[in-house]
Design a protein around this motif. Structure first.
Motif, PDB file in Angstrom:
ATOM      1  N   LYS A 195      13.039   0.950 -43.894  1.00  0.00           N
ATOM      2  CA  LYS A 195      13.583   2.308 -43.983  1.00  0.00           C
ATOM      3  C   LYS A 195      12.678   3.197 -44.832  1.00  0.00           C
ATOM      4  N   MET A 196      12.147   2.637 -45.921  1.00  0.00           N
ATOM      5  CA  MET A 196      11.207   3.374 -46.770  1.00  0.00           C
ATOM      6  C   MET A 196       9.983   3.783 -45.965  1.00  0.00           C
ATOM      7  N   ALA A 197       9.460   2.851 -45.172  1.00  0.00           N
ATOM      8  CA  ALA A 197       8.275   3.124 -44.358  1.00  0.00           C
ATOM      9  C   ALA A 197       8.559   4.226 -43.349  1.00  0.00           C
ATOM     10  N   GLU A 198       9.738   4.172 -42.729  1.00  0.00           N
ATOM     11  CA  GLU A 198      10.128   5.191 -41.753  1.00  0.00           C
ATOM     12  C   GLU A 198      10.224   6.563 -42.408  1.00  0.00           C
ATOM     13  N   LYS A 199      10.799   6.607 -43.608  1.00  0.00           N
ATOM     14  CA  LYS A 199      10.931   7.867 -44.333  1.00  0.00           C
ATOM     15  C   LYS A 199       9.564   8.484 -44.640  1.00  0.00           C
ATOM     16  N   LEU A 200       8.610   7.642 -44.957  1.00  0.00           N
ATOM     17  CA  LEU A 200       7.288   8.135 -45.323  1.00  0.00           C
ATOM     18  C   LEU A 200       6.376   8.321 -44.102  1.00  0.00           C
ATOM     19  N   GLY A 201       6.863   7.906 -42.939  1.00  0.00           N
ATOM     20  CA  GLY A 201       6.077   8.062 -41.725  1.00  0.00           C
ATOM     21  C   GLY A 201       4.985   7.031 -41.571  1.00  0.00           C
ATOM     22  N   VAL A 202       5.245   5.806 -42.055  1.00  0.00           N
ATOM     23  CA  VAL A 202       4.295   4.703 -41.926  1.00  0.00           C
ATOM     24  C   VAL A 202       4.833   3.707 -40.915  1.00  0.00           C
ATOM     25  N   ASP A 203       4.035   3.375 -39.925  1.00  0.00           N
ATOM     26  CA  ASP A 203       4.422   2.406 -38.900  1.00  0.00           C
ATOM     27  C   ASP A 203       3.925   1.023 -39.312  1.00  0.00           C
ATOM     28  N   ILE A 204       4.807   0.188 -39.805  1.00  0.00           N
ATOM     29  CA  ILE A 204       4.377  -1.126 -40.304  1.00  0.00           C
ATOM     30  C   ILE A 204       4.005  -2.083 -39.174  1.00  0.00           C
ATOM     31  N   GLU A 205       4.290  -1.699 -37.923  1.00  0.00           N
ATOM     32  CA  GLU A 205       3.904  -2.527 -36.784  1.00  0.00           C
ATOM     33  C   GLU A 205       2.419  -2.372 -36.475  1.00  0.00           C
ATOM     34  N   THR A 206       1.879  -1.194 -36.766  1.00  0.00           N
ATOM     35  CA  THR A 206       0.486  -0.929 -36.409  1.00  0.00           C
ATOM     36  C   THR A 206      -0.410  -0.655 -37.617  1.00  0.00           C
ATOM     37  N   GLU A 207       0.178  -0.280 -38.758  1.00  0.00           N
ATOM     38  CA  GLU A 207      -0.610   0.052 -39.943  1.00  0.00           C
ATOM     39  C   GLU A 207      -0.535  -1.070 -40.978  1.00  0.00           C
ATOM     40  N   LYS A 208      -1.645  -1.295 -41.619  1.00  0.00           N
ATOM     41  CA  LYS A 208      -1.713  -2.327 -42.648  1.00  0.00           C
ATOM     42  C   LYS A 208      -1.148  -1.799 -43.956  1.00  0.00           C
ATOM     43  N   VAL A 209      -0.131  -2.482 -44.459  1.00  0.00           N
ATOM     44  CA  VAL A 209       0.453  -2.130 -45.757  1.00  0.00           C
ATOM     45  C   VAL A 209       0.220  -3.307 -46.704  1.00  0.00           C
ATOM     46  N   THR A 210      -0.254  -3.009 -47.896  1.00  0.00           N
ATOM     47  CA  THR A 210      -0.590  -4.063 -48.851  1.00  0.00           C
ATOM     48  C   THR A 210       0.417  -4.113 -49.995  1.00  0.00           C
TER      49      THR A 210
END
Length: 292
Positions: free
Chosen positions: A141-156
């Motif tokens: 939900k945090m990722a969605e709010k910030l507009g980050v797609d965790i399916e395609t973008e690398k999050v560390t």
């Protein structure tokens, strides 16, 4: 101190216990890195006025708990220096810090893929950890709010106890702004700890590179890390016994039962006040972002 240097160390510290622990870190840096400026953001700057190797700045807490407040120390450090090493106030430095040129972005002593981090915690128990699953769902939900797609973008996932931040053409400012926005969202929803989640998302959104570096030659003591090293046979329990003893004495002063009860009650009142304050502030600032 030479303010024209390109590198400093910084920390955020609040509360009597952590201010006492931070004084040990000040002593370590005075001994092993006297040439490196040390920035402290704190609730009581007067406690650190007499240390010649410290730049002290007063800070009034913005969040509910203290975990995300470190971003203010980092922001100040980057306004003065090209790079800053953030060190938790309860960490000890055990040897001279070697000179090193840091690449733009975040250099972390300990980090991994955020997805891998969650998978390991979810699968650590059988059946899977309910708490870890809930945190992972909230992270999405945090990722969605910030507009980050965790399916395609690398999050560390970045272990927040020791890492370096280096300017990168303004991306560092975008990183800090993203961190603030998503940190407040996390706190409004009760996730006051684990700033690594917000940091990872904020860096991804800002295209602010995160890289791992064992930081060869940076000899430190962190009680949690040291316990893991000992359990894996990577260190002896005798190696840094004195650091465990000093930290335990500060963290467990042997208060009376009454004093412990009063302290716990004060913490509850303090938590309630800051929680209500933050929720109202978030509601007035951006209701749609924080509550929908």
């Amino acid at each position: 101190m030479n303010l024209e240097q390109n590198f400093c160390i910084c920390t955020y510290v609040a509360g009597k216990t952590y201010r006492s622990l931070a004084k040990n870190l000040i002593g370590d840096l005075a001994k092993y890195a006297p040439e490196i400026p040390f920035i402290i953001y704190t609730d009581k700057p007067q406690d650190f006025q007499n240390y010649s190797n410290v730049l002290v700045f007063a800070h009034k807490r913005q969040g509910v708990l203290y975990y995300h407040e470190r971003r203010f120390a980092i922001q100040k450090a980057l306004s003065m220096f090209q790079s800053c090493m953030y060190i938790d106030s309860d960490v000890r430095i055990c040897a001279p810090i070697p000179q090193q040129e840091w690449l733009p972005g975040i250099t972390a002593r300990s980090c991994t893929s955020m997805i891998k981090h969650f998978q390991e915690r979810i699968n650590k128990t059988n059946p899977p950890s309910v708490t870890a699953v809930k945190k992972f769902e909230f992270f999405k939900k945090m990722a969605e709010k910030l507009g980050v797609d965790i399916e395609t973008e690398k999050v560390t996932w970045i272990n927040e106890f020791l890492f370096v931040v280096t300017r990168d053409s303004g991306k560092e400012q975008e990183f800090l702004k993203n961190w603030e926005k998503i940190a407040l969202y996390a706190e409004v929803n009760g996730l006051h700890k684990h700033p690594a989640y917000a940091m990872g998302l904020a860096a991804t959104k800002a295209n602010f590179e995160v890289r791992h570096d064992v930081m060869e030659g940076v000899d430190f003591f962190d009680d949690r890390i040291e316990k893991i090293r000992i359990s894996k046979g990577q260190a002896s329990s005798k190696d840094k016994l004195k650091y465990f003893a000093v930290q335990n004495k500060i963290e467990n002063p042997g208060h009376s039962v009454l004093k412990k009860i009063v302290k716990k009650a004060n913490k509850y009142v303090e938590y309630s006040y800051h929680s209500i304050r933050l929720k109202i502030t978030a509601m007035l600032n951006d209701y749609n972002f924080y509550y929908r």
